[in-house]
Motif scaffolding. Structure first.
Motif, PDB file in Angstrom:
ATOM      1  N   GLY A  47       0.813  -1.210   0.000  1.00 17.32           N
ATOM      2  CA  GLY A  47       0.000   0.000   0.000  1.00 17.32           C
ATOM      3  C   GLY A  47       0.847   1.261   0.000  1.00 17.32           C
ATOM      4  N   ASP A  48       0.295   2.301  -0.590  1.00 24.96           N
ATOM      5  CA  ASP A  48       1.015   3.577  -0.697  1.00 24.96           C
ATOM      6  C   ASP A  48       1.364   4.166   0.660  1.00 24.96           C
ATOM      7  OD1 ASP A  48       1.106   3.655  -3.496  1.00 24.96           O
ATOM      8  OD2 ASP A  48      -0.849   4.644  -3.622  1.00 24.96           O
ATOM      9  N   ALA A  49       0.441   4.106   1.613  1.00 21.06           N
ATOM     10  CA  ALA A  49       0.687   4.726   2.923  1.00 21.06           C
ATOM     11  C   ALA A  49       1.912   4.103   3.594  1.00 21.06           C
ATOM     12  CB  ALA A  49      -0.536   4.608   3.818  1.00 21.06           C
ATOM     13  N   HIS A  50       2.007   2.783   3.567  1.00 21.21           N
ATOM     14  CA  HIS A  50       3.157   2.104   4.185  1.00 21.21           C
ATOM     15  C   HIS A  50       4.452   2.499   3.485  1.00 21.21           C
ATOM     16  CE1 HIS A  50       5.544  -1.044   6.110  1.00 21.21           C
ATOM     17  NE2 HIS A  50       6.108  -1.157   4.925  1.00 21.21           N
ATOM     18  N   VAL A  51       4.451   2.441   2.169  1.00 21.68           N
ATOM     19  CA  VAL A  51       5.670   2.742   1.417  1.00 21.68           C
ATOM     20  C   VAL A  51       6.057   4.208   1.587  1.00 21.68           C
ATOM     21  CG1 VAL A  51       6.738   2.782  -0.876  1.00 21.68           C
ATOM     22  CG2 VAL A  51       5.283   0.856  -0.205  1.00 21.68           C
ATOM     23  N   ASP A  52       5.075   5.106   1.589  1.00 23.13           N
ATOM     24  CA  ASP A  52       5.378   6.525   1.795  1.00 23.13           C
ATOM     25  C   ASP A  52       6.024   6.759   3.158  1.00 23.13           C
ATOM     26  OD1 ASP A  52       4.361   7.091  -0.716  1.00 23.13           O
ATOM     27  OD2 ASP A  52       2.447   7.874   0.036  1.00 23.13           O
ATOM     28  N   ARG A  53       5.519   6.094   4.203  1.00 27.01           N
ATOM     29  CA  ARG A  53       6.124   6.224   5.534  1.00 27.01           C
ATOM     30  C   ARG A  53       7.558   5.695   5.539  1.00 27.01           C
ATOM     31  NH1 ARG A  53       1.084   4.448   7.079  1.00 27.01           N
ATOM     32  NH2 ARG A  53       1.839   2.325   7.411  1.00 27.01           N
ATOM     33  N   ALA A  54       7.760   4.552   4.917  1.00 29.13           N
ATOM     34  CA  ALA A  54       9.101   3.954   4.871  1.00 29.13           C
ATOM     35  C   ALA A  54      10.067   4.838   4.087  1.00 29.13           C
ATOM     36  CB  ALA A  54       9.033   2.558   4.253  1.00 29.13           C
ATOM     37  N   GLU A  55       9.610   5.391   2.984  1.00 31.01           N
ATOM     38  CA  GLU A  55      10.465   6.262   2.172  1.00 31.01           C
ATOM     39  C   GLU A  55      10.818   7.538   2.933  1.00 31.01           C
ATOM     40  OE1 GLU A  55      11.798   5.873  -1.277  1.00 31.01           O
ATOM     41  OE2 GLU A  55      11.590   3.940  -0.282  1.00 31.01           O
ATOM     42  N   ALA A  56       9.866   8.086   3.668  1.00 28.96           N
ATOM     43  CA  ALA A  56      10.113   9.307   4.443  1.00 28.96           C
ATOM     44  C   ALA A  56      11.108   9.062   5.573  1.00 28.96           C
ATOM     45  CB  ALA A  56       8.798   9.848   4.997  1.00 28.96           C
ATOM     46  N   ALA A  57      11.175   7.831   6.050  1.00 28.39           N
ATOM     47  CA  ALA A  57      12.073   7.498   7.165  1.00 28.39           C
ATOM     48  C   ALA A  57      13.488   7.149   6.706  1.00 28.39           C
ATOM     49  CB  ALA A  57      11.482   6.337   7.964  1.00 28.39           C
ATOM     50  N   LYS A  58      13.708   7.016   5.400  1.00 28.29           N
ATOM     51  CA  LYS A  58      15.039   6.668   4.894  1.00 28.29           C
ATOM     52  C   LYS A  58      16.058   7.747   5.233  1.00 28.29           C
ATOM     53  CE  LYS A  58      14.806   6.011   0.468  1.00 28.29           C
ATOM     54  NZ  LYS A  58      14.875   5.560  -0.936  1.00 28.29           N
ATOM     55  N   THR A  59      17.264   7.304   5.508  1.00 21.10           N
ATOM     56  CA  THR A  59      18.387   8.210   5.756  1.00 21.10           C
ATOM     57  C   THR A  59      19.539   7.787   4.837  1.00 21.10           C
ATOM     58  OG1 THR A  59      19.423   6.811   7.429  1.00 21.10           O
ATOM     59  CG2 THR A  59      17.710   8.357   8.206  1.00 21.10           C
ATOM     60  N   PRO A  60      20.566   8.611   4.731  1.00 22.09           N
ATOM     61  CA  PRO A  60      21.721   8.189   3.938  1.00 22.09           C
ATOM     62  C   PRO A  60      22.330   6.875   4.445  1.00 22.09           C
ATOM     63  CG  PRO A  60      21.833  10.545   4.332  1.00 22.09           C
ATOM     64  CD  PRO A  60      20.684  10.018   5.176  1.00 22.09           C
ATOM     65  N   PHE A  61      22.189   6.612   5.743  1.00 23.34           N
ATOM     66  CA  PHE A  61      22.736   5.382   6.325  1.00 23.34           C
ATOM     67  C   PHE A  61      22.068   4.127   5.765  1.00 23.34           C
ATOM     68  CE2 PHE A  61      22.586   2.173   9.776  1.00 23.34           C
ATOM     69  CZ  PHE A  61      23.939   1.895   9.855  1.00 23.34           C
ATOM     70  N   ASP A  62      20.713   4.148   5.653  1.00 24.90           N
ATOM     71  CA  ASP A  62      20.024   2.935   5.238  1.00 24.90           C
ATOM     72  C   ASP A  62      19.529   2.959   3.795  1.00 24.90           C
ATOM     73  OD1 ASP A  62      17.955   4.748   5.708  1.00 24.90           O
ATOM     74  OD2 ASP A  62      16.644   3.251   6.608  1.00 24.90           O
ATOM     75  N   THR A  63      19.768   4.030   3.057  1.00 27.11           N
ATOM     76  CA  THR A  63      19.312   4.091   1.666  1.00 27.11           C
ATOM     77  C   THR A  63      19.857   2.947   0.812  1.00 27.11           C
ATOM     78  OG1 THR A  63      18.820   6.442   1.698  1.00 27.11           O
ATOM     79  CG2 THR A  63      19.353   5.489  -0.443  1.00 27.11           C
ATOM     80  N   PRO A  64      21.148   2.609   0.874  1.00 28.49           N
ATOM     81  CA  PRO A  64      21.625   1.481   0.054  1.00 28.49           C
ATOM     82  C   PRO A  64      20.896   0.170   0.385  1.00 28.49           C
ATOM     83  CG  PRO A  64      23.482   2.770   0.817  1.00 28.49           C
ATOM     84  CD  PRO A  64      22.264   3.277   1.562  1.00 28.49           C
ATOM     85  N   PHE A  65      20.625  -0.045   1.659  1.00 26.95           N
ATOM     86  CA  PHE A  65      19.896  -1.256   2.064  1.00 26.95           C
ATOM     87  C   PHE A  65      18.483  -1.230   1.505  1.00 26.95           C
ATOM     88  CE2 PHE A  65      17.068  -3.510   4.972  1.00 26.95           C
ATOM     89  CZ  PHE A  65      17.649  -4.768   4.974  1.00 26.95           C
TER      90      PHE A  65
END
Length: 130
Positions: free
Chosen positions: A17-35
């Protein structure tokens, strides 16, 4: 971004769902972006994007593997996804029975507890599962 990444993000949105993915994308940082990119490409852009088995079957397999390996933090997310994959409550219960036999009753019992809690939350939020 690669084509597999783009495909993975489309599949991820369809399943979670969009809501879940949007939350996860907003929480990304440079540290975990490659993962996060690796997960989008491999888990979603390769495994979940395959048409060799249905989303329903993949959902049941995913829940069984999560329970069997004790990866309980991921179970509520994948229970919520069953509303989109077509895996019924009965399907999930069957998958967890297999876990009980092949991986242990305590793991299956805990997975069932999490599933019951998540289904109840879904119903409270008006997202009842069929």
């Amino acid at each position: 971004m690669t084509n597999r990444y783009e495909t993975g993000m489309k599949v991820r949105r369809r399943i979670l769902g969009d809501a879940h993915v949007d939350r996860a994308e907003a929480a990304k940082t440079p540290f975990d972006t490659p993962f996060q990119e690796m997960i989008a490409e491999t888990a979603w852009g390769n495994v979940w994007a395959s048409d060799r088995i249905t989303d329903r079957e993949r959902s049941m397999l995913t829940l069984a593997v999560l329970a069997a390996t004790g990866s309980f933090d991921e179970i509520p997310m994948h229970i919520r996804a069953t509303a989109r994959t077509g895996a019924s409550k009965e399907d999930v219960a069957e998958a967890f029975q297999h876990v009980a036999i092949y991986a242990g009753v305590p793991k299956a019992n805990h997975a069932l507890k999490l599933a019951k809690q998540t289904y109840a939350e879904m119903e409270d939020q008006g997202n009842a599962h069929p």
